[in-house]
Write a protein that holds these residues in place. Structure first.
Motif, short mmCIF file in Angstrom:
data_model
loop_
_atom_site.label_atom_id
_atom_site.label_comp_id
_atom_site.label_asym_id
_atom_site.label_seq_id
_atom_site.Cartn_x
_atom_site.Cartn_y
_atom_site.Cartn_z
N ALA A 129 -58.17 -1.57 31.88
CA ALA A 129 -59.61 -1.85 31.94
C ALA A 129 -60.42 -0.58 32.19
O ALA A 129 -61.40 -0.30 31.51
CB ALA A 129 -59.89 -2.89 33.03
N THR A 132 -60.17 1.92 29.34
CA THR A 132 -61.03 1.47 28.24
C THR A 132 -62.50 1.75 28.54
O THR A 132 -63.26 2.14 27.65
CB THR A 132 -60.80 -0.04 28.00
OG1 THR A 132 -59.43 -0.22 27.69
CG2 THR A 132 -61.67 -0.58 26.87
N GLY A 156 -70.61 -7.99 31.37
CA GLY A 156 -69.38 -8.35 32.10
C GLY A 156 -69.24 -7.46 33.32
O GLY A 156 -68.15 -7.00 33.68
N GLY A 159 -66.58 -7.57 36.05
CA GLY A 159 -65.19 -7.51 35.60
C GLY A 159 -64.62 -6.10 35.74
O GLY A 159 -65.28 -5.18 36.24
N GLY A 160 -63.36 -5.94 35.29
CA GLY A 160 -62.68 -4.66 35.43
C GLY A 160 -63.31 -3.56 34.60
O GLY A 160 -63.67 -2.49 35.11
N VAL A 161 -63.47 -3.80 33.29
CA VAL A 161 -64.10 -2.79 32.42
C VAL A 161 -65.52 -2.52 32.93
O VAL A 161 -65.92 -1.35 33.07
CB VAL A 161 -64.16 -3.29 30.95
CG1 VAL A 161 -64.96 -2.32 30.10
CG2 VAL A 161 -62.77 -3.47 30.38
N ARG A 182 -72.84 -13.42 37.85
CA ARG A 182 -72.70 -13.55 39.31
C ARG A 182 -73.77 -12.72 39.99
O ARG A 182 -73.50 -11.64 40.53
CB ARG A 182 -71.30 -13.11 39.74
CG ARG A 182 -70.22 -14.09 39.32
CD ARG A 182 -68.85 -13.62 39.73
NE ARG A 182 -68.15 -12.92 38.66
CZ ARG A 182 -66.92 -12.43 38.74
NH1 ARG A 182 -66.23 -12.54 39.86
NH2 ARG A 182 -66.36 -11.82 37.71
N LEU A 245 -64.09 -9.56 24.54
CA LEU A 245 -64.35 -10.88 23.95
C LEU A 245 -64.49 -11.97 25.00
O LEU A 245 -64.19 -13.13 24.75
CB LEU A 245 -63.20 -11.22 22.97
CG LEU A 245 -61.76 -10.93 23.44
CD1 LEU A 245 -61.31 -11.77 24.59
CD2 LEU A 245 -60.80 -11.06 22.29
N ALA A 246 -64.95 -11.60 26.22
CA ALA A 246 -64.97 -12.59 27.31
C ALA A 246 -65.84 -13.80 26.97
O ALA A 246 -65.57 -14.91 27.40
CB ALA A 246 -65.44 -11.94 28.60
N GLN A 247 -66.91 -13.60 26.19
CA GLN A 247 -67.70 -14.77 25.75
C GLN A 247 -67.10 -15.36 24.48
O GLN A 247 -67.06 -16.59 24.34
CB GLN A 247 -69.17 -14.40 25.50
CG GLN A 247 -70.00 -15.65 25.13
CD GLN A 247 -71.47 -15.36 24.91
OE1 GLN A 247 -71.91 -14.20 24.86
NE2 GLN A 247 -72.26 -16.41 24.76
N VAL A 271 -55.17 -0.14 22.91
CA VAL A 271 -53.74 -0.43 22.77
C VAL A 271 -53.02 0.62 21.92
O VAL A 271 -51.97 1.13 22.29
CB VAL A 271 -53.52 -1.84 22.18
CG1 VAL A 271 -52.04 -2.13 21.99
CG2 VAL A 271 -54.17 -2.88 23.07
N ILE A 313 -58.61 -14.88 36.21
CA ILE A 313 -59.32 -13.85 35.41
C ILE A 313 -59.85 -14.47 34.11
O ILE A 313 -60.95 -14.15 33.66
CB ILE A 313 -58.45 -12.59 35.17
CG1 ILE A 313 -59.36 -11.39 34.80
CG2 ILE A 313 -57.40 -12.79 34.09
CD1 ILE A 313 -58.69 -10.03 34.87
N GLY A 320 -63.84 -7.03 39.78
CA GLY A 320 -63.28 -5.68 39.80
C GLY A 320 -61.85 -5.66 39.30
O GLY A 320 -61.49 -6.35 38.36
#
Ligand code: NDP
Length: 328
Positions: A129, A132, A156, A159-161, A182, A245-247, A271, A313, A320
């Motif tokens: 993450a 990236t 996002g 999130g991690g990224v 959030r 692509l979380a959404q 990747v 997740i 995070g």
């Protein structure tokens, strides 16, 4: 010789994971053997473990797309016993045993030697993450987006990224706007360096093909309508990096931002990124990532907790970065 590993198996459509004693002799071929110290849980690991996407291509498989540890044996030129190393993606958790184990054997050309600024735990707090997020920042720079160009949107954000992108961009002097579902986590986002926080609902519904110019650049880990709206709001000659692509995987956009505003949509893949790009990303992480901010993003768990984190997740409930201490 055996070691602890989380092993994914499949019976019919049912994917399960169990903590097992795995035999050294059953590791796959590779020219470097690593005593793994830490792994991590990325969104992709969540998809692999829950079966949301067919990440794992053969079973049984030790999942975990990332690992960091110390080289135990090597026949690969330039990689020596005792080296601290990190491996991000390549075939891990797809066709090759990954990081959720105390030992790994991998191809030497997948390995990045850890910059001395980082411990193996830091490396996994960054993980795919964070690496990236750095690739996204490099793409913004490649597109000549400087702090003077205007605000950078990070979607996002919790999130991690998103978290690592905010920390990196703010350290580099960009004014960062964080988009999140959030809003109650505003303090966390501000501590990482966000100057402004917006509700992701303002971006997640169908919008106009072109809208008022707002962003000089963006790091998008969400896709779908969000990415379409971000493109529509991007300034003349702005750069939008798309990595997630979380959404959703769809992109319901028009060509207007490209042909009227000269906007660039930069695709980001971690990747199969060539070694040269990885080395650049890791050396820039060593230069530009504030380790105190990284620590604020990080939670540490043991191997047994990974399946539960994987579910969370995917539900968008993890904040995070989650580090996995494989020896805990
Ligand atoms: P996380 O789950 O840590 O972060 C994703 C964030 O997206 C969530 O925290 C949440 O942030 C937001 N989100 C979740 N669901 C939705 C939704 N339905 N609509 C809008 N926003 C949502 O994942 P990672 O940071 O590990 O990965 C993010 C994305 O990037 C994933 O899609 C992953 O597959 C992709 N990725 C791609 C890589 C590549 O090589 N291209 C490499 C690494 C990751 P908030 O609560 O703040 O809204």
């Amino acid at each position: 010789m055996t070691f602890k590993a989380l092993l994914a198996t499949k019976a019919g459509d049912k994917l399960s994971t169990d903590l097992v004693d795995f035999a050294d002799a059953d590791l796959m071929a590779g020219d470097v053997t690593i005593a793994v110290e830490y792994s991590t849980v990325n969104y992709k690991d969540g998809m692999a473990l829950t079966g949301k996407a067919p990440i794992i291509q053969q079973f049984p498989m030790i999942p975990g797309v990332d690992l960091a540890g110390t080289v135990e044996a090597s026949s690969y030129p330039g990689v020596a016993v005792g080296d601290k190393v990190v491996v991000n993606s390549w075939g891990l958790s797809q066709t090759h045993h990954g990081g959720y184990a105390q030992k790994a054997r991998v191809n030497g050309d997948w390995i990045v030697k850890l910059p001395e600024e980082f411990s193996t735990r830091d490396a996994m707090a960054i993980g795919t993450a964070g690496y990236t997020a750095m690739l996204c920042v490099l793409a913004l720079e490649h597109g000549r987006i400087t702090p003077g160009c205007g605000d950078i949107l990070v979607t996002g954000a919790n999130g991690g990224v998103g978290s690592v992108a905010i920390a990196l961009l703010s350290n580099l002097g960009y004014r960062v706007v964080a988009s999140t579902g959030r809003l109650d986590e505003a303090d966390y986002l501000r501590e990482l360096g966000a100057a402004e926080i917006i509700d992701r609902k303002t971006l997640s519904e169908p919008g106009k093909p072109i809208a008022s110019e707002r962003w000089a650049g963006a790091v998008d880990s969400v896709g779908s309508y969000t990415l379409a709206n971000v493109l529509a709001q991007t300034k003349y000659r702005g750069v939008v990096t798309a990595c997630g692509l979380a959404q959703g995987i769809d992109l319901p956009a028009t060509v207007l931002p490209f042909i009227l505003r000269n906007v660039t949509l930069a695709g980001i893949d971690s990747v199969n990124a060539p070694q040269e790009a990885r080395l650049e990303a890791w050396s820039r992480l060593a230069r530009d990532l504030d380790l105190n901010k990284l620590a604020r993003t990080t939670t540490v768990v043991g191997l047994a907790e990974v399946p539960e984190i994987a579910v969370r997740i995917i539900q968008g409930q993890v904040q995070g970065r989650t580090v996995v201490d494989v020896n805990a």
